[in-house]
Enzyme design. Structure first.
Site, PDB file in Angstrom:
ATOM      1  CD  GLN A   1     -22.811  54.391  51.629  1.00 13.17           C
ATOM      2  OE1 GLN A   1     -23.387  55.435  51.741  1.00 13.17           O
ATOM      3  NE2 GLN A   1     -21.598  54.205  51.894  1.00 13.17           N
TER       4      GLN A   1
ATOM      5  CG  ASP B   1     -18.525  55.976  48.335  1.00 11.22           C
ATOM      6  OD1 ASP B   1     -18.916  55.548  49.434  1.00 11.22           O
ATOM      7  OD2 ASP B   1     -17.306  56.386  48.172  1.00 11.22           O
ATOM      8  CG  HIS B   2     -19.722  58.832  51.065  1.00 11.13           C
ATOM      9  ND1 HIS B   2     -18.566  60.065  51.111  1.00 11.13           N
ATOM     10  CD2 HIS B   2     -19.076  57.615  51.390  1.00 11.13           C
ATOM     11  CE1 HIS B   2     -17.617  59.307  51.515  1.00 11.13           C
ATOM     12  NE2 HIS B   2     -17.923  57.912  51.669  1.00 11.13           N
TER      13      HIS B   2
ATOM     14  NE  ARG C   1     -15.439  61.414  53.598  1.00 17.23           N
ATOM     15  CZ  ARG C   1     -15.048  60.013  53.778  1.00 17.23           C
ATOM     16  NH1 ARG C   1     -15.715  59.218  54.991  1.00 17.23           N
ATOM     17  NH2 ARG C   1     -14.595  59.430  52.882  1.00 17.23           N
TER      18      ARG C   1
ATOM     19  CE1 TYR D   1     -22.898  69.570  63.965  1.00 20.38           C
ATOM     20  CE2 TYR D   1     -24.248  70.642  62.067  1.00 20.38           C
ATOM     21  CZ  TYR D   1     -24.301  70.272  63.428  1.00 20.38           C
ATOM     22  OH  TYR D   1     -24.955  70.448  64.726  1.00 20.38           O
TER      23      TYR D   1
ATOM     24  CG  ASP E   1      -7.570  68.684  65.161  1.00 21.00           C
ATOM     25  OD1 ASP E   1      -7.874  68.781  63.969  1.00 21.00           O
ATOM     26  OD2 ASP E   1      -7.387  67.481  65.768  1.00 21.00           O
TER      27      ASP E   1
ATOM     28  CE1 TYR F   1     -11.629  49.273  54.766  1.00 18.57           C
ATOM     29  CE2 TYR F   1     -10.220  48.503  52.916  1.00 18.57           C
ATOM     30  CZ  TYR F   1     -11.245  48.429  53.784  1.00 18.57           C
ATOM     31  OH  TYR F   1     -12.056  47.096  53.656  1.00 18.57           O
TER      32      TYR F   1
ATOM     33  CB  THR G   1     -11.784  55.886  60.667  1.00 17.78           C
ATOM     34  OG1 THR G   1     -11.080  55.119  59.651  1.00 17.78           O
ATOM     35  CG2 THR G   1     -11.508  57.423  60.236  1.00 17.78           C
TER      36      THR G   1
ATOM     37  CE  LYS H   1     -11.492  51.665  59.932  1.00 17.82           C
ATOM     38  NZ  LYS H   1     -10.534  52.483  59.220  1.00 17.82           N
TER      39      LYS H   1
END
Length: 551
Positions: free
Chosen positions: A92, A170-171, A257, A292, A302, A347, A352, A379
């Site tokens: 990534q 990824d990430h 993340r 976090y 929540d 997705y 998001t 996106k």
């Protein structure tokens, strides 16, 4: 915590049409580089030479681009620095974040510390399960510093800050910024959780909650070596919050993340934007040593993920996890869904936006924009403007600009010193919402940089919120003036100085910049009447505003 979107469950399109305020500001759009594509621009900065400085994540090139003509001048090709050409899965990013030392702006053209900091993935471990494209892909990432030669427009003297960072397909996150802490500038870097717990990395351990593992963290480094005898410690500030094996680590905050955006405001607050799972992309205020929450919490505390999985781990109670971890909640989410377990597998319909970068607008130019965060999205194909409270600790309003919507898959944004031009880098591949609501690849304006220019009325002098100390910061004389205005600043003012002369309708009639403390502006061809002069320093902060009469 207060969140304007908690408890609302709509599709992406409905979120944009009902929960964001569609502003009617006047903008135009232009493609900066219509004759070629960038592959793909990950970072775009406004450089001290009035060029756009760009990293290309797949091509591994750093270039300067003329924002007017689109002319591209390569500074360095880093493709030889990596040990892979076509791994089973591309890391990534690849060549990712870049930031310039503050003296590059404040002392241009003769910066005493002409340093450029860059992050790039340089090593692929071919012995991992990724060889068949299904297992975790293991890479290594460098953060380095180069010296920039203004005469030859070249980089030299690569100095490694850290080369032991893990990488993934990824990430990786991969953003850099510089911000002051206690009056000293430091380098901050976002590193993601490596995509652990999902897709081909499903078996990879998630280390976001493992304090001494540099994954899922925001890291802090010195801008220069501090003289420590151990080379590995020279770049680690002595007051970083955590230690391992008796030595300070680079960790500044943890439980992240995929934070692809980070910026520090002039108020000293460090902001980040972070991609989450099916819901709750976050905008956070990053503070020293705070947790976090990922992957025990996503978004606010929540409970919307209770009984569901994050990073392939079941969340029993977000509320209890928040208490146990003393987790810090985001100041805003894009967007929160009450029941993310009901969202299905597409997705593109999840609430998001895939926030990809963040910047802060701190100029009294566009009405109501001062002290706003600008968050780009992949996106969603949107740029979200989040108006901050006066103290910068909360979001009080949100909007998007119609002209900026759905023109590409937005990766990064840079703000020009005049506060009226915005440069947005678009990905070569991937899916983003188009004007008709459809998705497709390649996205619109693939590999381009878009220039959005504000054409509406600017803020009048009485709308300015700064209080200036006249005759100690800046002098303008004579006033009234006839043929020429003389400007004198104190010697400590950061250079260059950018000046803009507006007529009373808000149109720029004269603009320029100076690298000296004293200069003059030729006004003999302007009509008689009242004008507004605004001057910005080398950090793009509005340091002077006043009315000028031409007679």
């Amino acid at each position: 915590m207060k969140n304007l979107f908690c408890g609302v469950a709509f599709t992406i399109a409905l979120f944009f049409s009902t929960n964001t305020i569609a502003q009617n500001e006047q903008f135009t759009m232009r493609v900066v580089n219509p004759g070629y594509q960038l592959n793909s621009a990950w970072e775009v900065l406004w450089g001290p030479d009035d060029s756009l400085w760009v990293t290309e994540n797949t091509a591994y090139k750093v270039s300067r681009i003329d924002p007017s003509s689109g002319g591209k001048s390569e500074i360095i090709d880093l493709s030889s620095k990596k040990n892979f050409a076509s791994p089973p899965k591309w890391p990534q990013g690849g060549l990712m974040g870049m930031v310039l030392h503050p003296s590059m702006y404040s002392e241009w053209p003769n910066a005493s510390k002409p340093y450029v900091y860059i992050a790039y993935v340089y090593q692929y471990n071919s012995t991992t399960g990724c060889t068949n494209g299904t297992g975790p892909c293991n890479f290594k990432t460098n953060i380095v510093r180069y010296n920039y030669d203004r005469a030859t427009h070249s980089f030299s003297n690569e100095t490694v800050i850290i080369n032991s960072l893990n990488g993934s397909n990824d990430h990786n996150s991969g953003r850099l910024t510089i911000g002051n802490v206690g009056g000293t500038p430091y380098l901050f870097y976002t590193i993601g959780d490596m995509g652990a717990g999902q897709f081909n990395n499903i078996s990879r351990p998630n280390n976001a909650q493992t304090q001494d593992v540099l994954e899922g963290k925001i890291l802090r480094f010195n801008l220069e070596e501090d003289g420590d005898v151990d080379p590995a410690d020279k770049w680690i500030p002595n007051d970083n919050p955590f230690s391992s094996g008796g030595k300070k680590t680079a960790v500044w905050s943890w439980g992240h993340r995929n934070a692809q955006g980070i910026v520090m405001g002039s108020n000293g607050i460090l902001y980040s934007s972070e991609q989450q799972d099916k819901s709750d992309d976050e905008v956070n205020i990053i503070t020293k040593s705070d947790n976090y929450g990922w992957p025990k919490i996503s978004g606010p505390c929540d409970g919307n993920y209770n009984g569901l999985k994050l990073a392939n781990q079941t969340v029993v109670s977000e509320q209890n996890n928040c208490t146990t971890l003393n987790a810090k909640e985001p100041i805003y989410t894009l967007f929160t869904e009450n029941d993310p377990g009901s969202l299905g597998n597409n997705y593109l319909t999840w609430p998001t936006v895939a926030c990809s970068s963040i910047d802060i607008y701190e100029k009294n130019v566009i009405p109501n924009w001062n002290k706003s965060l600008l968050v780009t999205s992949l996106k969603a194909g949107q740029i979200f403007r989040l108006k901050l409270s006066e103290d910068g600790l909360s979001v009080v309003d949100t909007s998007t600009v119609p002209m900026m919507r759905n023109q590409g898959r937005y990766r990064d944004i840079a703000i020009a010193p005049d506060g009226k031009k915005f440069y947005v880098a678009c990905d070569m591949t991937g899916q983003a919402e188009k004007p008709d609501g459809s998705y497709g690849s390649p996205p619109l304006n693939a590999g381009r940089i878009l220039e959005f220019t504000y054409t509406g009325a600017v803020m009048a002098i009485h709308d300015d919120t700064y209080n200036y100390v006249r005759n100690t910061v800046m002098k303008l004389y004579p006033n009234p003036a006839t043929d020429r205005i003389f400007v004198q600043s104190v010697k400590s003012t950061t250079m260059p100085l950018f000046y803009y002369l507006y007529d009373m309708a808000g149109k720029v009639v004269k603009q320029g910049k100076s690298y000296t403390d004293m200069f003059s502006i030729d006004i003999k061809n302007l009509s008689k009447g009242m004008y507004i002069m605004k001057i910005f320093n080398g950090y793009n902060m509005n340091i002077y505003s006043d009315k000028i009469t031409l007679q």
